[in-house]
Design a protein around this motif. Structure first.
Motif, PDB file in Angstrom:
ATOM      1  N   ASN A 124       1.343  -0.767  -0.940  1.00 20.34           N
ATOM      2  CA  ASN A 124       0.569   0.452  -0.689  1.00 20.34           C
ATOM      3  C   ASN A 124       1.304   1.684  -1.216  1.00 20.34           C
ATOM      4  OD1 ASN A 124      -1.662   1.912   0.495  1.00 20.34           O
ATOM      5  ND2 ASN A 124      -0.247   2.578   2.080  1.00 20.34           N
ATOM      6  N   GLU A 139      -0.098   4.240  -4.072  1.00 21.95           N
ATOM      7  CA  GLU A 139      -0.274   5.677  -3.836  1.00 21.95           C
ATOM      8  C   GLU A 139       0.447   6.488  -4.901  1.00 21.95           C
ATOM      9  OE1 GLU A 139       1.055   6.418   0.113  1.00 21.95           O
ATOM     10  OE2 GLU A 139      -0.853   5.807   1.052  1.00 21.95           O
ATOM     11  N   ASN A 195      -5.013   0.742  -0.095  1.00 19.38           N
ATOM     12  CA  ASN A 195      -4.440   0.693   1.258  1.00 19.38           C
ATOM     13  C   ASN A 195      -4.456  -0.729   1.846  1.00 19.38           C
ATOM     14  OD1 ASN A 195      -3.313   1.602   3.659  1.00 19.38           O
ATOM     15  ND2 ASN A 195      -5.289   2.155   4.549  1.00 19.38           N
TER      16      ASN A 195
END
Length: 420
Positions: free
Chosen positions: A355, A359, A378
């Motif tokens: 994750n 990001e 996510n």
């Protein structure tokens, strides 16, 4: 308690292979479960993120060209919408809620020495909620009903258009030239279009008056409520085609006469797919846990059988069956808890690491003017699921240790000490 802990650690050190196999069985089961749940959640979140850019219960209509004769009318007729069709849908389509027409035209828009050719969309206020545009409080407002009623010459710019025309200057309250007329900028939309492009928005009534004197247009978008299953959406699509067929005089079976896009149908189908994925992940997770439970049970069974002689000696020197059971059960709890926690940390650590890098990649792409389609986002897991799985393994380990140990402590000491 400290003596029992030392005794458990001493026993585990003596049987390193058995302890390692038991621990790996527990850790691997929890780890795989976390990774599977994370992958399922990542796929689901990614697709849902794409759906969230527009109302999922919207229906788009485009008139086409008839391919079948109908009631004495020939084929190859070009159809179009008028404002009467808006009122018709509001009154006759019971499921309809928010509705907006859309008239598109490309115009040269200029401010000072800056100019460019952009798409101008004539829309109604409901367009804002249907397309989920984003206008921050300091960025003004969208078109309102007063603008529609008075055919005001106001315009809302996409942020990309505002940045190109106004550079560092605030566009709010300024006038831009659209074609040959001046429009006042009342808002800036910061939501990026899914497929690129630079758009501006003016009141539909203004667009009709200035750019579309024949009052014909070619798109209506509205939202619907109460359609939650695939069957309900299919029936609605058929009913809508029948209604519009009577309204525009075409055969409802003529697919080229009216193009219908029901986003709710696509959403329901996607959720159905993810329901299957969730079911599959759940089954695999259960099988993984079962494999872990079987591993723990077998190893504990062998462990107790190997210690039958030791149990007989303990009973012979005065140990009670309860104290012997307690020691074996605590050993089982210790192994499953420690190694279950290790598997839990490794699984969560992996999903959080994935994750984090995702990001970072998304932030690196933020400099681009084009939004990115997302299929994975996510991939984290609700810790409650992992803790529940660990608890199941611990309970299974307790049962796996208790049943053979209970049988072993019932054996008479002299018989137990004869065991090899």
């Amino acid at each position: 308690m400290s003596d029992q802990l030392q005794e458990i650690l001493s026993t585990l050190k003596k049987n390193k292979m058995r302890t390692t196999l038991t621990g790996l069985s527990v850790s691997w089961g929890i780890f795989i479960l976390i990774v599977l749940l994370g992958a399922g959640n990542g796929l689901r979140n990614g697709v849902m993120q794409n759906f969230s850019s527009r109302a999922v219960n919207r229906v788009n209509l485009w008139p086409g060209t008839t391919s079948m004769p109908h009631k004495g009318l020939k084929s190859e007729r070009n159809l179009y919408f008028t404002e009467d069709e808006l009122d018709f849908i509001r009154k006759e389509v019971e499921e309809s809620r928010l509705i907006t027409p859309r008239f598109n035209t490309s115009q040269t828009i200029s401010y000072g020495n800056e100019y460019g050719s952009y798409q101008v969309r004539g829309v109604m206020p409901n367009y804002f909620d249907i397309e989920k545009l984003t206008i921050a409080p300091e960025e003004g407002r969208f078109i309102n009903q007063l603008d529609i009623n008075q055919s005001n010459k106001v315009i809302v710019l996409d942020k990309k258009v505002a940045d190109l025309l106004f550079k560092e200057e605030s566009p709010l309250g300024k006038y831009v030239k659209v074609g040959q007329l001046m429009f006042k900028v009342v808002g800036v939309n910061s939501k990026k279009e899914q497929w690129g492009g630079s758009n501006t928005y003016i009141p539909f009534s203004t667009a009709q008056t200035i750019f579309n004197p024949n009052r014909k247009f070619y798109q209506i978008t509205f939202t619907v409520d109460g359609l939650v299953t695939e069957e309900e959406n299919d029936r609605f699509n058929e009913s809508l085609r029948a209604l519009m067929g009577r309204r525009l005089n075409f055969n409802p079976e003529d697919q080229q006469a009216l193009w219908v896009y029901n986003a709710q149908t696509e959403y329901v189908e996607t959720m159905k797919i993810f329901g299957g994925i969730t079911f599959l992940v759940t089954i695999i997770g259960i099988l993984t846990l079962i494999a872990g439970i079987v591993g723990v049970s077998n190893i504990m069974l062998v462990s107790v059988k190997e210690r039958t002689r030791e149990i007989g000696i303990r009973k012979a020197i005065g140990a009670t069956p309860t104290s012997i059971l307690k020691t074996i059960i605590l050993e089982s709890i210790f192994i499953t808890t420690v190694f279950g926690y290790i598997g839990l940390i490794m699984g969560i650590g992996l999903t959080e690491t994935v994750n984090f890098f995702m990001e970072q990649a998304a932030n690196a792409q933020a400099v681009s003017d084009e939004p990115q389609m997302s299929i994975f986002s996510n991939p984290t897991v609700n810790v409650g699921y992992a803790l529940f799985a660990t608890l199941v393994l611990i309970i299974s380990g307790v049962i796996a240790g208790y049943l053979p140990a209970r049988k072993a402590v019932k054996v008479k000491p002299i018989e137990a000490m004869r065991q090899e």
